[in-house]
Design a protein around this motif. Structure first.
Motif, PDB file in Angstrom:
ATOM      1  N   ILE A  48       7.383  -6.864 -20.932  1.00  0.00           N
ATOM      2  CA  ILE A  48       7.402  -8.295 -20.635  1.00  0.00           C
ATOM      3  C   ILE A  48       6.273  -8.967 -21.415  1.00  0.00           C
ATOM      4  N   LEU A  49       6.608 -10.002 -22.154  1.00  0.00           N
ATOM      5  CA  LEU A  49       5.618 -10.820 -22.860  1.00  0.00           C
ATOM      6  C   LEU A  49       5.609 -12.206 -22.220  1.00  0.00           C
ATOM      7  N   GLY A  80      17.363   1.387 -26.236  1.00  0.00           N
ATOM      8  CA  GLY A  80      18.087   0.759 -25.143  1.00  0.00           C
ATOM      9  C   GLY A  80      17.180   0.068 -24.150  1.00  0.00           C
ATOM     10  N   VAL A  81      16.022  -0.355 -24.616  1.00  0.00           N
ATOM     11  CA  VAL A  81      15.027  -0.990 -23.753  1.00  0.00           C
ATOM     12  C   VAL A  81      15.011  -2.494 -24.044  1.00  0.00           C
ATOM     13  N   PRO A  82      15.031  -3.334 -23.005  1.00  0.00           N
ATOM     14  CA  PRO A  82      15.024  -4.787 -23.241  1.00  0.00           C
ATOM     15  C   PRO A  82      13.616  -5.325 -23.472  1.00  0.00           C
ATOM     16  N   LEU A  83      13.543  -6.408 -24.228  1.00  0.00           N
ATOM     17  CA  LEU A  83      12.304  -7.170 -24.406  1.00  0.00           C
ATOM     18  C   LEU A  83      12.444  -8.432 -23.572  1.00  0.00           C
ATOM     19  N   LEU A  84      11.540  -8.621 -22.628  1.00  0.00           N
ATOM     20  CA  LEU A  84      11.611  -9.753 -21.719  1.00  0.00           C
ATOM     21  C   LEU A  84      10.553 -10.780 -22.106  1.00  0.00           C
ATOM     22  N   ALA A 104      10.810 -12.881 -14.368  1.00  0.00           N
ATOM     23  CA  ALA A 104      10.956 -11.669 -15.180  1.00  0.00           C
ATOM     24  C   ALA A 104      10.606 -10.427 -14.364  1.00  0.00           C
ATOM     25  N   ILE A 105       9.534 -10.502 -13.569  1.00  0.00           N
ATOM     26  CA  ILE A 105       9.152  -9.354 -12.733  1.00  0.00           C
ATOM     27  C   ILE A 105      10.225  -9.074 -11.701  1.00  0.00           C
ATOM     28  N   GLU A 106      10.783 -10.123 -11.125  1.00  0.00           N
ATOM     29  CA  GLU A 106      11.852  -9.943 -10.134  1.00  0.00           C
ATOM     30  C   GLU A 106      13.050  -9.229 -10.748  1.00  0.00           C
ATOM     31  N   TRP A 107      13.386  -9.594 -11.981  1.00  0.00           N
ATOM     32  CA  TRP A 107      14.519  -8.952 -12.680  1.00  0.00           C
ATOM     33  C   TRP A 107      14.251  -7.456 -12.865  1.00  0.00           C
ATOM     34  N   VAL A 131      17.071  -9.150 -25.783  1.00  0.00           N
ATOM     35  CA  VAL A 131      15.977 -10.062 -25.448  1.00  0.00           C
ATOM     36  C   VAL A 131      16.422 -10.946 -24.292  1.00  0.00           C
ATOM     37  N   GLN A 132      15.698 -10.847 -23.183  1.00  0.00           N
ATOM     38  CA  GLN A 132      15.974 -11.660 -22.009  1.00  0.00           C
ATOM     39  C   GLN A 132      14.887 -12.728 -21.888  1.00  0.00           C
TER      40      GLN A 132
END
Length: 737
Positions: free
Chosen positions: A499-500, A527-531, A570-573, A561-562
């Motif tokens: 998370i950024l 397969g890792v998302p960037l938030l 973002a933390i809740e997601w 990218v979310q």
């Protein structure tokens, strides 16, 4: 009448009068000299026109610029950059065979175009760029100008030929005139010692008086000093007379119609150059005045006023100019406080030219040189010498030295350009020197605004280190990109979520965007998302960051990218995925019974049935308010289905902010229920919601019949509130590290 009333209201200090008078004594002779320099390039016979042009320019600039400008103590007059450009322009026209009368007309039009360009620059707001010049650059420029003033006046001070270099005049006693040296020395000593003796009369005035008295004393034994003929020790006659004003001005405009449009258009390049030089000269002087008086000028208003003054000056036959350093410093050192001193200077120019020509003619050249030398000494900033005491500020001292060096060896304009370049270097150094990562935390150290059951909180605590949070700050640009990538690279290989948070980011350039694209691609392979959170649509620099990320390809149609509005979202997601239980829509949830809630685990059904009978069942639609801040009701709410958002003001603001979300199985409203005080927050249904509502009165009745159940309920509420408070305190402590 309005102008006179305003002038009378603002003229509250005799320092403005003394400053205007003293600065006139400096500005008028220099203006005449500049005018003679320009017009002599056309023909020696035009020197008298040059003297008149200098006087008219000094008067027009002195009256118009401070009237419409906003910089206190600034004196505007014909200056060296104008003399250099216009004399070079005149010499070039002479080489082309242009008639002298036409050259005079072209000089007039050139001055008018210059003023129009300056007004346009001020109208566009470009003058505000001057505020980005840092202290080391201003200090270097200030000291450089001071040294230039001293160097230019040393030959006059010692009586050497005016075309002598300062070092040659200083090191060659054979070139000295002892009389000039005595007069100048008396002036300098009086000006330096005067502030220690009296504050009633400005040191500049006392210095001039001392110089004049020294001249009178020497003239008592030297007959050559009692006449103006071939007397190089005094200014001499200015060559101005009232009868020549009107004829010169009307004659100039009678011939202006003879110019062709093509000739006027050809002047634009020279006008643009001159406008740039005069604007820089003015704004630099304003910055120096700000530095010495701890004030702040309006650069755009000042440029507009300077442009209007240059148009007026050229229109009446004068030469353009700018806010001048020497006269402004004399004005300042003489006790001036407001811009009225500039208007007085302009009035004094007219008075001196028309009525005091004979008196001014007897002012010694060495006296004015001595006054300017004292001004130059006072302009030299010795504060940067302290920069050498620490390695952290050595580079700042180097900046000061470089600006001074360019001012002395090249030109003030070159020093300005170097100063701008060094300003950029100072900015880059500052940005690179500080970390762009404000905090690095993990999801098990911070929580979203969603308060979860204890089982889920334990699971998040175990798995939370799989998600790392980088709270970024400052500017993400080419100078900080490598540092950020070096911090992200090890996390890219080991974390499941990155998370950024961009809430404190001030700007992002294309290099940083390219680096983030690289990070996204590396995460996509795993397969890792960037938030990304707090991707604002309006940065301080005016850029739409969300649109910029779309344009650079960072945000695309894939889900790699979310983007979230807040860090809590973002933390809740991430929390939802860590517990493996994605939130179900409220309409698909089954309303909980009391037995199914964590608060009442292990309680007897009969007891809970009695408790449920004392509760109200309430259904609220999404978006409706359950209670508002300040309400006096004492009710505890237990969520059977759906979610509720808690809103409260932050830091004394009246605007409500989202501070918590409670879901199925949670309770809210516990503080007012326990401390019997008004509500301190507002509860709004986030979805359609079903509630159990227990009032304080019903609880008191329950306590009389089921003391153990009431005690268990209070302990459960207190324990949950304590856990929330402990978690909030831990996060607050973490964020202040």
């Amino acid at each position: 009448m309005i102008f006179l009333s305003t002038l009378s209201a603002k003229f509250k200090t005799p320092g403005d009068f003394w400053g205007g008078l003293a600065s006139m004594l400096v500005a008028l002779p220099a203006s005449v000299a500049f005018g003679v320099t320009i017009y002599s390039a056309i023909s020696p016979s035009y020197a008298v026109f040059g003297a008149l042009a200098g006087i008219l320019g000094a008067a027009a600039l002195g009256l118009i610029a401070p009237t419409f400008g906003g910089t206190d103590r600034l004196i505007s007059a014909p200056c060296a950059p104008a003399a250099a450009v216009l004399s070079a322009f005149a010499i070039e026209l002479v080489k082309q065979g242009i008639a002298p009368s036409s050259i005079v007309l072209l000089l007039t039009v050139l001055g008018i175009l210059t003023g129009l360009i300056q007004m346009f620059i001020g109208f566009l707001g470009a003058g505000r760029l001057i505020k980005y010049i840092p202290y080391p650059v201003v200090s270097g420029y200030l000291s450089g100008v001071g040294l230039i003033i001293i160097g230019s006046q040393l030959p006059r001070m010692v009586g050497a030929p005016l075309d002598s270099m300062w070092w040659k005049a200083t090191l060659s006693p054979a070139l000295w005139d002892v009389r000039s040296l005595v007069i100048g020395g008396a002036t300098v000593m009086a000006a330096l010692l005067a502030p220690k003796l009296t504050k009633a009369i400005p040191s500049t005035i006392l210095g001039i008086l001392a110089g004049v008295l020294a001249y009178v004393g020497l003239a008592y034994n030297d007959a050559t000093m009692t006449t103006l003929t071939d007397n190089k020790l005094v200014l001499g006659a200015l060559g101005a007379s009232g009868s020549g004003y009107l004829d010169t001005i009307t004659g100039r405009w009678a011939e202006i119609g003879d110019l062709k449009l093509a000739q006027i258009a050809a002047l634009f390049g020279s006008a643009l150059t001159l406008a740039a030089l005069l604007s820089i000269d003015t704004l630099k002087t304003c910055v120096v005045i700000d530095q010495m008086t701890r004030t702040r000028h309006d650069p755009n208003r000042e440029l507009f006023a300077q442009g209007l003054a240059n148009i007026t000056s050229s229109a009446i036959g004068g030469i353009p100019g700018a806010g001048t350093m020497g006269a402004s410093m004399v004005n300042l050192s003489s006790g001036a406080k407001t811009r009225i001193s500039g208007i007085i200077e302009g009035v004094m120019v007219l008075v001196a030219a028309l009525a005091l020509n004979a008196f001014i003619a007897w002012i010694p050249v060495a006296t004015l040189a001595g006054i300017l030398i004292v001004v130059g000494l006072r302009m030299i900033d010795t504060e940067p010498l302290r920069f050498l005491e620490s390695r952290a500020t050595v580079f700042d001292f180097a900046v000061v030295a470089v600006v001074i060096g360019f001012a002395l060896m090249v030109s003030l304009i070159a020093a300005s350009a170097v100063g701008v370049a060094l300003s950029i270097l100072l900015f880059v150094r500052e940005q690179v020197g500080g970390s762009v990562v404000r905090h690095k935390t993990f999801v098990n150290q911070r929580s979203s605004t969603w308060y979860r059951p204890e089982a889920e909180m334990r699971l998040i605590a175990q798995r939370g280190d799989k998600a790392v949070i980088f709270e970024l700050q400052g500017s993400l640009f080419f100078g900080t990109t490598y540092e950020l990538y070096a911090l992200l690279e090890p996390e890219i290989k080991t974390r499941d979520y990155i998370i950024l948070d961009l809430r404190r980011v001030q700007s992002v350039d294309i290099t940083a965007a390219h680096m983030l694209n690289l990070v996204r691609d590396m995460l996509r392979e795993r397969g890792v998302p960037l938030l990304l959170s707090n991707v604002r649509e309006q940065l301080p620099n005016g850029r739409n960051l969300l649109e910029f990320f779309r344009q650079t390809g960072l945000i695309d149609d894939t889900d790699t990218v979310q983007v979230f509005k807040t860090i809590e979202a973002a933390i809740e997601w991430v929390e939802d995925r860590l517990v493996g239980d994605l939130e179900k829509p409220a309409q698909e949830e089954t309303p909980l019974r009391l037995q199914e809630m964590d608060l009442f685990q292990g309680r007897k059904d009969v007891t809970l049935a009695d408790l449920e009978g004392r509760m109200k069942q309430l259904s609220v639609k999404s978006g409706e308010t359950i209670y508002t801040m300040g309400d006096q009701e004492r009710e505890l709410y237990l969520i059977r289905r759906g979610a509720v958002r808690i809103m409260a003001p932050i830091s004394g603001s009246r605007q409500l902010h989202h501070i918590a979300t409670y879901g199925r199985g949670d309770f809210f409203g516990g503080l007012a229920f326990l401390d019997d005080r008004a509500r301190s927050d507002t509860a709004i249904a986030s979805t359609d919601i079903d509630l159990f509502v227990l009032s304080l009165d019903q609880f008191n009745q329950l306590a009389d019949e089921h003391k153990k159940l009431a005690l268990v309920l209070l302990m459960a509420i207190s324990r949950t509130l304590a856990q929330r408070l402990r978690h909030a305190d831990g996060e607050r402590t973490l964020l202040h590290v």
